[in-house]
Design a protein around this motif. Structure first.
Motif, PDB file in Angstrom:
ATOM      1  N   ASN A  42      -0.013   4.779   4.603  1.00  0.00           N
ATOM      2  CA  ASN A  42      -0.539   4.122   3.632  1.00  0.00           C
ATOM      3  C   ASN A  42      -1.019   2.625   3.861  1.00  0.00           C
ATOM      4  OD1 ASN A  42      -0.154   6.177   1.777  1.00  0.00           O
ATOM      5  ND2 ASN A  42       1.846   5.359   1.029  1.00  0.00           N
ATOM      6  N   TYR A  43      -0.339   2.131   4.727  1.00  0.00           N
ATOM      7  CA  TYR A  43      -0.917   0.836   5.343  1.00  0.00           C
ATOM      8  C   TYR A  43      -2.258   0.777   5.812  1.00  0.00           C
ATOM      9  CZ  TYR A  43      -0.858  -3.751   7.578  1.00  0.00           C
ATOM     10  OH  TYR A  43      -1.237  -5.060   7.952  1.00  0.00           O
ATOM     11  N   MET A  44      -2.378   1.912   6.545  1.00  0.00           N
ATOM     12  CA  MET A  44      -3.883   2.046   7.471  1.00  0.00           C
ATOM     13  C   MET A  44      -4.773   2.076   6.400  1.00  0.00           C
ATOM     14  SD  MET A  44      -2.764   1.461  10.456  1.00  0.00           S
ATOM     15  CE  MET A  44      -1.154   1.631  11.527  1.00  0.00           C
ATOM     16  N   LYS A  45      -4.549   2.994   5.407  1.00  0.00           N
ATOM     17  CA  LYS A  45      -5.786   3.105   4.366  1.00  0.00           C
ATOM     18  C   LYS A  45      -5.685   2.107   3.241  1.00  0.00           C
ATOM     19  CE  LYS A  45      -3.612   7.076   2.584  1.00  0.00           C
ATOM     20  NZ  LYS A  45      -3.464   8.134   1.802  1.00  0.00           N
ATOM     21  N   GLU A  46      -4.734   1.290   2.917  1.00  0.00           N
ATOM     22  CA  GLU A  46      -4.593   0.432   1.838  1.00  0.00           C
ATOM     23  C   GLU A  46      -4.165  -1.093   2.140  1.00  0.00           C
ATOM     24  OE1 GLU A  46      -2.237   2.385  -1.160  1.00  0.00           O
ATOM     25  OE2 GLU A  46      -3.706   4.108  -1.225  1.00  0.00           O
ATOM     26  N   GLY A  47      -3.771  -1.163   3.195  1.00  0.00           N
ATOM     27  CA  GLY A  47      -3.331  -2.419   3.549  1.00  0.00           C
ATOM     28  C   GLY A  47      -1.781  -2.627   2.981  1.00  0.00           C
ATOM     29  N   LYS A  84      -0.435   0.702  -7.464  1.00  0.00           N
ATOM     30  CA  LYS A  84      -1.804   1.146  -6.885  1.00  0.00           C
ATOM     31  C   LYS A  84      -2.645  -0.186  -6.203  1.00  0.00           C
ATOM     32  CE  LYS A  84      -1.493   4.720 -10.363  1.00  0.00           C
ATOM     33  NZ  LYS A  84      -2.391   5.163 -11.859  1.00  0.00           N
ATOM     34  N   PRO A  85      -3.386   0.139  -5.309  1.00  0.00           N
ATOM     35  CA  PRO A  85      -4.177  -0.838  -4.822  1.00  0.00           C
ATOM     36  C   PRO A  85      -5.059  -1.502  -5.909  1.00  0.00           C
ATOM     37  CG  PRO A  85      -4.679   1.251  -3.662  1.00  0.00           C
ATOM     38  CD  PRO A  85      -3.690   1.582  -4.551  1.00  0.00           C
ATOM     39  N   GLY A  86      -4.797  -2.721  -5.941  1.00  0.00           N
ATOM     40  CA  GLY A  86      -5.614  -3.789  -7.065  1.00  0.00           C
ATOM     41  C   GLY A  86      -4.928  -3.768  -8.357  1.00  0.00           C
ATOM     42  N   GLU A  87      -3.921  -3.208  -8.558  1.00  0.00           N
ATOM     43  CA  GLU A  87      -3.271  -3.004  -9.898  1.00  0.00           C
ATOM     44  C   GLU A  87      -2.324  -4.262 -10.164  1.00  0.00           C
ATOM     45  OE1 GLU A  87      -0.381   0.450 -12.273  1.00  0.00           O
ATOM     46  OE2 GLU A  87      -0.019   0.016 -10.032  1.00  0.00           O
ATOM     47  N   ASN A  88      -2.531  -4.697 -11.568  1.00  0.00           N
ATOM     48  CA  ASN A  88      -1.950  -5.743 -11.934  1.00  0.00           C
ATOM     49  C   ASN A  88      -0.344  -5.567 -11.783  1.00  0.00           C
ATOM     50  OD1 ASN A  88      -0.320  -6.965 -14.722  1.00  0.00           O
ATOM     51  ND2 ASN A  88      -2.204  -8.322 -14.117  1.00  0.00           N
ATOM     52  N   GLU A  89       0.469  -6.647 -11.234  1.00  0.00           N
ATOM     53  CA  GLU A  89       2.014  -6.298 -11.159  1.00  0.00           C
ATOM     54  C   GLU A  89       2.755  -5.943 -12.504  1.00  0.00           C
ATOM     55  OE1 GLU A  89       2.953 -11.067  -9.894  1.00  0.00           O
ATOM     56  OE2 GLU A  89       2.646  -9.564  -8.387  1.00  0.00           O
ATOM     57  N   LYS A 140       0.826 -10.451   9.485  1.00  0.00           N
ATOM     58  CA  LYS A 140       0.247  -9.421   8.737  1.00  0.00           C
ATOM     59  C   LYS A 140       1.540  -8.534   7.979  1.00  0.00           C
ATOM     60  CE  LYS A 140      -4.331  -8.379  10.491  1.00  0.00           C
ATOM     61  NZ  LYS A 140      -5.334  -7.821  11.338  1.00  0.00           N
ATOM     62  N   PRO A 141       2.277  -8.960   7.079  1.00  0.00           N
ATOM     63  CA  PRO A 141       3.540  -8.268   6.765  1.00  0.00           C
ATOM     64  C   PRO A 141       3.047  -6.956   6.078  1.00  0.00           C
ATOM     65  CG  PRO A 141       2.898 -10.029   5.081  1.00  0.00           C
ATOM     66  CD  PRO A 141       1.871 -10.076   6.236  1.00  0.00           C
ATOM     67  N   LYS A 142       3.998  -5.884   6.064  1.00  0.00           N
ATOM     68  CA  LYS A 142       3.747  -4.555   5.613  1.00  0.00           C
ATOM     69  C   LYS A 142       4.179  -4.146   4.351  1.00  0.00           C
ATOM     70  CE  LYS A 142       2.335  -4.043   9.951  1.00  0.00           C
ATOM     71  NZ  LYS A 142       2.364  -5.429  10.234  1.00  0.00           N
ATOM     72  N   GLU A 143       5.037  -4.992   3.596  1.00  0.00           N
ATOM     73  CA  GLU A 143       5.330  -5.047   2.211  1.00  0.00           C
ATOM     74  C   GLU A 143       5.702  -6.413   1.585  1.00  0.00           C
ATOM     75  OE1 GLU A 143       7.879  -1.748   1.301  1.00  0.00           O
ATOM     76  OE2 GLU A 143       8.222  -2.386  -0.681  1.00  0.00           O
ATOM     77  N   CYS A 144       5.297  -6.460   0.232  1.00  0.00           N
ATOM     78  CA  CYS A 144       5.806  -7.580  -0.497  1.00  0.00           C
ATOM     79  C   CYS A 144       6.239  -6.860  -1.583  1.00  0.00           C
ATOM     80  CB  CYS A 144       4.811  -8.523  -0.624  1.00  0.00           C
ATOM     81  SG  CYS A 144       5.249  -9.931  -1.987  1.00  0.00           S
TER      82      CYS A 144
END
Lengths: 202, 202
Positions: A42-47, A84-89, A140-144
């Motif tokens: 998923n990281y490769m696809k979406e950061g 989801k990518p770009g989704e408001n938290e 480049k952290p992998k998750e927040c």
């Protein structure tokens, strides 16, 4: 300058909530290795992965308890999940809470009032360990992962997936119990200590 | 409903601050037993002790560091102390910070901007152990200790009592290090994780 007054959270008795059951929500992965491998893809696809989790509070005997989902006999987690990518938290956390804890009927959706951010955790590598800061030299952290206090209404109906158990765990059980609850959940009492809890006995 | 945006804290390099020395500030007690005995006497006279402590942030290598006062070779504490009966907590913390870290000249007082409450700890008994909540069944806690983030200006002069050392300790050194820093200081990284730190390189 921000005023140093503490935010107030009303906490209602566990008994003022109703709990039902719904279809199982299976974990996407059957092992930690699978989970980390899927993260990498998923990281490769979406950061960077962004996840949001909820601290839902109830009270028993005038002491705050947190609602945790138990999988199997030992592992506990907060309700929430990946945005989801770009989704408001805030919107994403509402979506995740409904998926995990709301009835399927749209007429019975709880009133999810997403409140204060309580903590932020960072995953520097595709590993299980997370830190409450982004470690030096990690660009480049992998998750927040963000934890929010959710202000529950006085009465709600929760539908719990059949394969999970919803537990109300007291702060005094979480505190200093990293062995049982892990580093993120076991320090929730410290993160909540700045709040003023108003125990409402209805 | 409170907005879930994170408060911002500007953090300046350690090198933008100047440090001097002033007369020693001795600890009132020479042993833990003496300290607890004095607490008991004060409690009888004045009721629950309220103490306030400051989290002062600086940066090195773009990572947040906290200023700690070291007594002797091992024991570290946050600057702060006990409020007088009825004293306002913000004014009291400014008074304590000046007593611990300001020059005696009134012309050189740092601009103490007391910000967000980061944590609250409770002492249920005349013992060393504290909790980040008031434990159930404790109706008369003996002490309430509040930690505040202090927003430092870009440049300041600090005067450190001769018998103490002022250390800038990185968050990664405090984290998960209860053995060295105790339960209150070692979980400051978790309590600060919700903040957005803006590293200002002047």
């Amino acid at each position: 300058m921000v005023s140093p007054t503490s935010p107030v959270v009303n906490i209602y008795p566990l008994s003022s909530y109703t709990f039902g059951m719904k279809e199982p929500k299976m974990e996407k992965d059957t092992s930690v290795a699978d989970r980390l491998a899927r993260m990498k893809v998923n990281y490769m696809k979406e950061g960077m992965r962004t996840s949001v989790e909820a601290i839902l509070l109830v009270q028993e005997h005038n002491h705050p308890h947190i609602l945790l989902l138990q999988i199997g006999n030992t592992f506990c987690k907060l309700p929430g999940g990946r945005l989801k990518p770009g989704e408001n938290e805030i919107e994403g956390l509402k979506r995740k809470l409904s998926s995990k804890l709301a009835a399927n009927s749209l007429a019975h959706q709880p009133n999810w009032q997403i409140g204060e951010c309580a903590a932020v955790w960072w995953r520097p590598n595709f590993e299980t360990v997370m830190y409450p800061y982004c470690p030096p030299h990690i660009t480049k952290p992998k998750e927040c992962k963000k934890l929010f206090v959710v202000h529950l209404s006085e009465r709600e109906y929760f539908a719990v997936p059949k394969n999970l158990k919803l537990l109300a765990v007291p702060l005094f059980e979480l505190y200093d119990n990293v062995q049982r609850y892990g580093p993120v959940i076991s320090t929730i009492p410290q993160q909540l200590s700045r709040f003023q809890f108003k125990m409402v006995n209805s």
